[in-house]
Design an enzyme around this catalytic site. Structure first.
Site, PDB file in Angstrom:
ATOM      1  N   TYR A 139       0.807  -1.219   0.000  1.00 42.33           N
ATOM      2  CA  TYR A 139       0.000   0.000   0.000  1.00 42.33           C
ATOM      3  C   TYR A 139       0.845   1.276   0.000  1.00 42.33           C
ATOM      4  CZ  TYR A 139      -3.604   3.293   1.335  1.00 42.33           C
ATOM      5  OH  TYR A 139      -4.441   4.369   1.362  1.00 42.33           O
ATOM      6  N   ASN A 199       3.979  -8.276   8.970  1.00 39.79           N
ATOM      7  CA  ASN A 199       5.312  -8.798   8.656  1.00 39.79           C
ATOM      8  C   ASN A 199       6.462  -8.004   9.270  1.00 39.79           C
ATOM      9  OD1 ASN A 199       4.316 -10.836   6.953  1.00 39.79           O
ATOM     10  ND2 ASN A 199       4.101  -9.403   5.262  1.00 39.79           N
ATOM     11  N   ARG A 239      -4.314  -6.747   7.320  1.00 37.89           N
ATOM     12  CA  ARG A 239      -3.650  -7.140   6.073  1.00 37.89           C
ATOM     13  C   ARG A 239      -2.655  -8.241   6.463  1.00 37.89           C
ATOM     14  NH1 ARG A 239      -4.636  -2.783   2.207  1.00 37.89           N
ATOM     15  NH2 ARG A 239      -2.766  -3.154   1.005  1.00 37.89           N
ATOM     16  N   LYS A 282       0.502  -8.063  -8.356  1.00 36.10           N
ATOM     17  CA  LYS A 282       1.862  -7.706  -7.932  1.00 36.10           C
ATOM     18  C   LYS A 282       2.835  -7.775  -9.105  1.00 36.10           C
ATOM     19  CE  LYS A 282       1.668  -8.704  -2.983  1.00 36.10           C
ATOM     20  NZ  LYS A 282       2.242  -9.483  -1.863  1.00 36.10           N
ATOM     21  N   SER A 296       9.987   0.078   8.241  1.00 37.21           N
ATOM     22  CA  SER A 296       8.558   0.358   8.078  1.00 37.21           C
ATOM     23  C   SER A 296       8.002   0.983   9.356  1.00 37.21           C
ATOM     24  CB  SER A 296       7.819  -0.936   7.746  1.00 37.21           C
ATOM     25  OG  SER A 296       6.474  -0.669   7.489  1.00 37.21           O
ATOM     26  N   LYS A 332       7.961  -3.074  16.104  1.00 30.33           N
ATOM     27  CA  LYS A 332       8.707  -1.974  15.487  1.00 30.33           C
ATOM     28  C   LYS A 332       9.878  -1.556  16.377  1.00 30.33           C
ATOM     29  CE  LYS A 332       5.137  -0.028  12.478  1.00 30.33           C
ATOM     30  NZ  LYS A 332       4.295   1.145  12.139  1.00 30.33           N
TER      31      LYS A 332
END
EC number: 1.23.1.1
Length: 317
Positions: free
Chosen positions: A20, A98, A95, A50, A121, A144
């Site tokens: 996204y 990962n 979603r 993709k 990310s 994170k």
């Protein structure tokens, strides 16, 4: 502004490029003139969308590099091609989730030894401020932070870009949870609706990322996306829509207690979403702290004419 313009072009690898935010970062890097590489994973299989997206990047001038997270050597070879690695791996429960896959990227960058900057990310709430977050949504922030700790322990230069609600998920629907379109008659208000929130067009987030990734001013820093005209309360956002449409919506105020009342009966992705909405709209986690001018994206890069939410909402008329 002059300093920003003097920054030379650089070789950038985008990981999670078909996602996204990732696809927008690829386009922004190409538009900025960066030599842009895109990680192509062999497990793409029959995912035609993709594949077509990757081919469209190639047509725009990006270089496709095949590598797999299950093949360390291929990752090392891929990152050796570039100066900067940008990850846009998904970190939302509805979603794919990962975030920790990035630890393999950290290992590859560490071994390669040539990467001048890694942007993991991030893009949303500041995980370093979310240690108190409600489970299971807290998992995103904890993971994170685990990635950040690995980056810093390995001595990898970094930039963390974060701080805003994605407009497509939060603005077009006037912050409603079950739709991405503006409500026609009734709108739920979180608390009194007067907590300040930050909204940003996803293409602008990508532009700021492409600017920050090789800017000496952002080395080993956090860049917060907080464009002043897009720091709005939910009520202010609704008023913009009402002014555009000439239609006044019926409002239902939801207390924090009622908002969290049935959270434990919900599926995990819904629980995570409820928690994140709670921290944004009841606690004000995006705006409850000071951000200096040299850390705020729209101050660092005034040449980016960011989209205001009245312009954004016009799309839905």
């Amino acid at each position: 502004m002059g300093e920003g313009k003097r920054i030379e072009k650089t070789r950038v690898l985008v990981v999670g490029a078909t996602g996204y935010i990732g696809k927008r970062i690829v386009r922004a890097c190409l538009a900025a003139g960066h030599e842009t590489y895109v990680l192509q994973r062999p497990d793409i299989g029959l995912d035609i969308e993709k594949v077509q997206l990757l081919l469209s990047f190639k047509k725009l001038g990006a270089r496709l590099v095949e590598a797999s997270f299950s093949d360390h050597r291929s990752l090392v070879s891929a990152v050796k091609l570039v100066d900067v690695v940008v990850s846009a791996m998904s970190g939302v429960h509805f979603r794919s989730h990962n975030i920790l896959v990035q630890l393999k990227l950290v290992e590859a960058i560490k071994e390669a030894g040539n990467v001048k900057r890694f942007l993991p990310s991030e893009f949303g709430m500041d995980p370093s401020r979310m240690g108190h977050a409600l489970p299971p949504g807290r998992e995103t922030f904890d993971q994170k932070m685990e990635v950040r700790q690995a980056i810093e322990a390995a001595g990898i230069p970094y930039t963390y870009v974060l701080g805003a609600c994605f407009a497509a998920y939060f603005a077009g629907n006037l912050c409603q949870m079950s739709t991405l379109l503006p409500p026609k008659e009734n709108v739920n208000i979180y608390g009194d609706g007067n907590v300040k929130v930050v909204f940003a067009d996803e293409d602008d987030i990508a532009k700021y990322t492409a600017k920050a990734l090789n800017d000496p001013r952002t080395l080993n820093k956090t860049v917060c996306i907080r464009p002043p005209d897009n720091v709005l309360t939910q009520i202010e956002l609704i008023q913009i829509w009402e002014k555009l449409t000439g239609n006044v919506l019926e409002k239902t105020n939801i207390t924090a207690k009622d908002f969290l009342a049935n959270i434990e009966q919900m599926e995990i992705p819904q629980q995570a979403g409820i928690g994140h909405f709670y921290h944004i709209f009841y606690e004000g986690c995006l705006t409850d702290h000071q951000v200096e001018e040299d850390e705020e994206a729209s101050c660092l890069y005034p040449e980016v004419k960011y989209k205001r939410m009245d312009d954004y909402l016009r799309m839905f008329l």
